[in-house]
Motif scaffolding. Structure first.
Motif, PDB file in Angstrom:
ATOM      1  N   LYS A 289      -0.968   3.049  -4.936  1.00  0.00           N
ATOM      2  CA  LYS A 289      -2.153   3.476  -4.116  1.00  0.00           C
ATOM      3  C   LYS A 289      -3.316   2.440  -3.961  1.00  0.00           C
ATOM      4  N   HIS A 290      -3.572   1.662  -5.052  1.00  0.00           N
ATOM      5  CA  HIS A 290      -4.700   0.533  -4.948  1.00  0.00           C
ATOM      6  C   HIS A 290      -4.129  -0.614  -4.412  1.00  0.00           C
ATOM      7  N   ALA A 291      -2.908  -1.006  -4.054  1.00  0.00           N
ATOM      8  CA  ALA A 291      -2.470  -2.211  -3.549  1.00  0.00           C
ATOM      9  C   ALA A 291      -3.000  -2.657  -2.167  1.00  0.00           C
ATOM     10  N   ALA A 292      -3.454  -3.842  -2.081  1.00  0.00           N
ATOM     11  CA  ALA A 292      -4.266  -4.413  -0.972  1.00  0.00           C
ATOM     12  C   ALA A 292      -3.115  -4.618   0.285  1.00  0.00           C
TER      13      ALA A 292
ATOM     14  N   LEU B  67      10.159   5.273   1.617  1.00  0.00           N
ATOM     15  CA  LEU B  67      10.875   6.130   0.683  1.00  0.00           C
ATOM     16  C   LEU B  67      11.372   7.450   1.273  1.00  0.00           C
ATOM     17  N   SER B  68      10.469   7.953   1.967  1.00  0.00           N
ATOM     18  CA  SER B  68      10.584   9.122   2.777  1.00  0.00           C
ATOM     19  C   SER B  68      11.906   9.098   3.592  1.00  0.00           C
ATOM     20  N   GLN B  69      11.992   7.790   4.180  1.00  0.00           N
ATOM     21  CA  GLN B  69      12.915   7.578   5.231  1.00  0.00           C
ATOM     22  C   GLN B  69      14.367   7.377   4.497  1.00  0.00           C
TER      23      GLN B  69
ATOM     24  N   PRO C 126       0.900  -1.338  -0.198  1.00  0.00           N
ATOM     25  CA  PRO C 126       0.018  -0.085   0.018  1.00  0.00           C
ATOM     26  C   PRO C 126       1.016   1.365  -0.007  1.00  0.00           C
ATOM     27  N   SER C 127       0.460   2.524  -0.386  1.00  0.00           N
ATOM     28  CA  SER C 127       1.068   3.732  -0.525  1.00  0.00           C
ATOM     29  C   SER C 127       1.400   4.156   0.771  1.00  0.00           C
ATOM     30  N   GLU C 128       0.868   3.861   1.945  1.00  0.00           N
ATOM     31  CA  GLU C 128       1.329   4.446   3.149  1.00  0.00           C
ATOM     32  C   GLU C 128       2.517   3.872   3.528  1.00  0.00           C
ATOM     33  N   VAL C 129       2.836   2.293   3.305  1.00  0.00           N
ATOM     34  CA  VAL C 129       3.924   1.963   3.789  1.00  0.00           C
ATOM     35  C   VAL C 129       5.174   1.786   2.686  1.00  0.00           C
TER      36      VAL C 129
ATOM     37  N   GLN D 149      -1.918   7.852   7.129  1.00  0.00           N
ATOM     38  CA  GLN D 149      -1.549   8.998   6.736  1.00  0.00           C
ATOM     39  C   GLN D 149      -2.359   9.809   5.950  1.00  0.00           C
ATOM     40  N   PRO D 150      -2.174  11.157   5.635  1.00  0.00           N
ATOM     41  CA  PRO D 150      -2.792  11.959   4.932  1.00  0.00           C
ATOM     42  C   PRO D 150      -2.465  11.671   3.518  1.00  0.00           C
ATOM     43  N   GLU D 151      -3.268  11.915   2.440  1.00  0.00           N
ATOM     44  CA  GLU D 151      -3.039  11.535   0.781  1.00  0.00           C
ATOM     45  C   GLU D 151      -1.680  12.149   0.691  1.00  0.00           C
ATOM     46  N   ILE D 152      -0.651  11.251  -0.014  1.00  0.00           N
ATOM     47  CA  ILE D 152       0.481  11.600  -0.379  1.00  0.00           C
ATOM     48  C   ILE D 152       0.501  12.551  -1.566  1.00  0.00           C
ATOM     49  N   VAL D 153       1.603  13.349  -1.559  1.00  0.00           N
ATOM     50  CA  VAL D 153       1.422  14.325  -2.850  1.00  0.00           C
ATOM     51  C   VAL D 153       1.691  13.472  -4.170  1.00  0.00           C
TER      52      VAL D 153
END
Length: 420
Positions: A402-405, A129-131, A121-124, A416-420
């Motif tokens: 973003k659509h990954a389960a 990536l930000s780290q 998922p996008s959150e993970v 998390q809030p919506e990523i850019v």
């Protein structure tokens, strides 16, 4: 500086590799830009075979974990095979070895990253990536501090040998920083993480003093696009606060530090006023190559001259030993029209995948930023800069996750809030 280089190698290359392989093997490819950037800082990782082996192992582990990766971008696989075939005609494999490894790793990362993003998922993905971006920015700041304290500037880029220095970092090695600033600043403002925000701002001001025009402009664009993501009614208050904070920081730097004085001095050293864009030699490269291939038939327009061997081998040596700077001219000289076509198809596929998966305003801005960086770096070079090339792909493909389960075995997942 030797002590700093030793710590950087042990911690950010070998230590990080061991940690990734044993603790985060599924995400290890996302931290490759950190390792590539560290290698540029320390300049020499001895023994070389150990460094090549470490990175190749990370790529191999990622391929094994996502064994259908080749389906994501077949052009990347064909490009790797084509470049390996062209090695047969090279006269000095040792000389071109760093470039060959760098581009093969870059090409391999494109389909592997696409396969990875489809499984998480996008959150993970965003967190990891930000780290990685934060590590790059911290390393950049630490290197600048150490180089400044020890007055270490072997390359003396643009004649700069006093004030803020950058050690072994030179030219295209700075290309990684706009992507790292983009990610770091984004997480800083979206999650109100002062560490990410502070490190990104400090790195941005250090970039401005580098006088790398393309990197300076793209770093400013990274911050601007992040601010544009807050142009909604819900985030209006955050946007206003952010602009006030940035304005206050800018005023403090201007009035309380010697930043502007040093900046003006470096502008004079680089003599930017005397440089006419139309006279840039990289624009002459296209005409010289066209003449070589289609007028004088000096080498095949289909397969090029020789891999990474352009110095003095184009335009009848009219520019001396200067190597080709632009990516397209470099690729076409190395591998001809076949190589440049495969390269554009590979990158075009990655952009198409991202565009097709994007549906929000924020995701469209990711693609806008990556389009700007791709066009700028393709014109100025160099695609052989592994950290920048791989990090660009990692940012570009963010919308595809973003659509990954959420896998059942996933050890963590947070809102998390919506990523850019």
């Amino acid at each position: 500086m030797d002590s700093f280089f030793l710590v950087a190698k042990v911690v950010f290359i070998f230590g990080l590799t061991v940690y990734l392989l044993f603790k985060k093997s599924e995400f290890c490819i996302m931290y490759l830009p950190v390792i590539f950037f560290t290698e540029k800082i320390v300049s020499d990782v001895s023994p070389a075979f150990l460094y090549y082996g470490v990175v190749s192992m990370i790529i191999l582990v990622s391929m094994i974990r996502h064994n259908s990766f080749y389906r994501q971008n077949i052009w990347a696989i064909l490009l790797i095979l084509y470049f390996l075939l062209l090695l047969n005609r090279s006269n000095d494999l040792v000389l071109i070895r760093p470039y060959v490894f760098s581009v093969v790793w870059f090409f391999a990362s494109v389909p592997v990253v696409a396969a990875l993003y489809k499984n998480y998922p996008s959150e993970v993905i965003y967190k990891e990536l930000s780290q990685a971006a934060l590590l790059i920015l911290i390393l950049f700041i630490m290197n600048s501090m150490a180089a400044t304290v020890y007055k270490f500037a072997p390359a003396q880029m643009y004649g700069i040998k006093s004030g803020i220095l950058y050690g072994n970092l030179y030219a295209a090695a700075f290309n990684t920083l706009p992507f790292a600033i983009f990610l770091g600043f984004n997480r800083g403002i979206n999650e109100r993480k002062l560490l990410y925000l502070g490190v990104s701002i400090v790195a941005f001001f250090l970039v401005l003093l580098s006088l790398r025009r393309t990197v300076m402009g793209l770093s400013a664009l990274a911050i601007l696009i992040n601010l544009m993501t807050m142009l909604t009614r819900e985030k209006a208050k955050v946007l206003i606060v952010g602009l006030v904070v940035l304005g206050a920081i800018g005023y403090f730097v201007y009035s309380q530090t010697d930043f502007m004085g040093e900046f003006k001095q470096r502008v004079e050293l680089r003599k930017l006023d005397d440089r006419d864009l139309a006279e840039e030699k990289r624009f002459l490269e296209y005409d010289l190559l066209y003449t070589d291939m289609f007028v004088y038939h000096a080498y095949s327009p289909w397969t090029g001259y020789d891999l990474f061997n352009s110095s003095g081998n184009y335009g009848n040596g009219i520019l001396g030993d200067r190597s080709l700077h632009g990516d397209l001219t470099n690729i076409i000289h190395s591998s001809g029209l076949i190589g440049v076509t495969l390269y554009l198809l590979m990158m075009g596929t990655a952009f198409f995948q991202s565009f097709r998966a994007s549906s929000t305003y924020q995701e469209k801005l990711i693609i806008l930023f990556c389009c700007a960086t791709f066009l700028a770096y393709t014109g100025s070079g160099r695609y052989t800069e592994g950290a920048a090339s791989v990090l660009q792909v990692l940012v570009l493909l963010l919308p595809t996750a973003k659509h990954a389960a959420v896998p059942d075995e996933q050890p963590y997942l947070f809102k998390q809030p919506e990523i850019v």
